[in-house]
Design an enzyme around this catalytic site. Sequence first.
Site, PDB file in Angstrom:
ATOM      1  N   LEU A 147      73.162   1.619  12.771  1.00  0.00           N
ATOM      2  CA  LEU A 147      71.872   2.216  13.080  1.00  0.00           C
ATOM      3  C   LEU A 147      72.136   3.678  13.402  1.00  0.00           C
ATOM      4  O   LEU A 147      73.158   4.010  14.012  1.00  0.00           O
ATOM      5  CB  LEU A 147      71.207   1.540  14.284  1.00  0.00           C
ATOM      6  CG  LEU A 147      70.808   0.068  14.133  1.00  0.00           C
ATOM      7  CD1 LEU A 147      70.213  -0.451  15.450  1.00  0.00           C
ATOM      8  CD2 LEU A 147      69.820  -0.137  12.992  1.00  0.00           C
ATOM      9  N   ASP A 148      71.228   4.557  12.991  1.00  0.00           N
ATOM     10  CA  ASP A 148      71.374   5.963  13.331  1.00  0.00           C
ATOM     11  C   ASP A 148      71.457   6.129  14.843  1.00  0.00           C
ATOM     12  O   ASP A 148      70.954   5.295  15.600  1.00  0.00           O
ATOM     13  CB  ASP A 148      70.180   6.770  12.813  1.00  0.00           C
ATOM     14  CG  ASP A 148      70.102   6.796  11.294  1.00  0.00           C
ATOM     15  OD1 ASP A 148      71.144   6.586  10.653  1.00  0.00           O
ATOM     16  OD2 ASP A 148      68.996   7.028  10.769  1.00  0.00           O
ATOM     17  N   LYS A 149      72.067   7.217  15.273  1.00  0.00           N
ATOM     18  CA  LYS A 149      72.227   7.483  16.702  1.00  0.00           C
ATOM     19  C   LYS A 149      70.915   7.303  17.468  1.00  0.00           C
ATOM     20  O   LYS A 149      70.878   6.655  18.518  1.00  0.00           O
ATOM     21  CB  LYS A 149      72.751   8.906  16.898  1.00  0.00           C
ATOM     22  CG  LYS A 149      72.776   9.370  18.352  1.00  0.00           C
ATOM     23  CD  LYS A 149      73.163  10.836  18.473  1.00  0.00           C
ATOM     24  CE  LYS A 149      73.083  11.306  19.912  1.00  0.00           C
ATOM     25  NZ  LYS A 149      73.418  12.752  20.056  1.00  0.00           N
TER      26      LYS A 149
END
Length: 338
Positions: free
Chosen positions: A142-144
């Site tokens: 998952l993106d930051k």
Amino acid sequence: MSDTEPLSFTVAEADVGARLDKWIADQTDAYSRARIKALIEGGALTKDAAPFTDPKWKLRQGEVFTLVPPPPEDPTPKPEDIPLTVLFEDGDLIVINKPAGLVVHPAAGNWTGTLVNALLHHCGDTLSGIGGVIRPGIVHRLDKDTSGVMVIAKNDHAHQGLSALFAAHDIDRAYLALCEGSPRPTSGTITWPLARSSGDRKKMTVVGVDRPEGKEAITHFARLDAYGIGRAKLPGDALASLVECRLETGRTHQIRVHMSHIGHPLLGDPVYGRSGLAGLKPGDPAADHALGLLRRFRRQALHAVELGFDHPVTGEALHFRQPPPHDFSTLVEAFKVL
């Protein structure tokens, strides 16, 4: 040349008056000017064998500078006591609810404080080694600044099984996205391939189906709710919508790029979104409240709400659903009263 080999520079007549850090950066391809400046200020440079820490120094003919970079840091992630919200765990895998702001694995600029560091502390040395020392156990990301449900493999057998499920699209993945406007039609499937942007390698972009660099990307979307219908420019349109996105593929930034491409970027997205929100003007308490929250919402409004799959070892059907975090839900509530 190794990263720690000393580099010596002698100032010629033509170099007199130049700024030190820029001059050194022009002499070598090994480091950027910003890195050179940081090294000088950090004590890695000597002038005529004495320490010299002024990157703005104007050069004088005959001066001799030697740059001795410090040894590189060990890239192997170290365990860190970072709290985790564990939804499920057994000997083969662990499922967590990742908070926004937590980077998944170490990389340039984020060598510590990542999910991998937290997992090494929580799981010890039991994580799968297939992902390598930097990404042990990581099957998907998952993106930051995307929150939500993630699964991590604790051994190689589970890692291989999960990877096969992802490759065969046998994973149920649903995301909640708060996007600008209202998709028309209100549900559908986006199938545009994705590739790295030629102008910015950190960004992804939609490419034509005939482009060889494009990778298959399939996003199913459905509008769940619409907000600010009376404030939109077009009759029947909305200022913002809550959309559920279900993925068949899991390309980098897939939902963010796909939704932006069809004209409905995610609110708060600093890369693929827009500044502000067209149509939402200050002037009444509800609008002012929503605008204030949106200005403080410094991430894309995206949450991995659901993850379902068959356990890669036991075959048990597993399903996890987690509501959005407070910042996301508060923003949605503010838009509901517009």
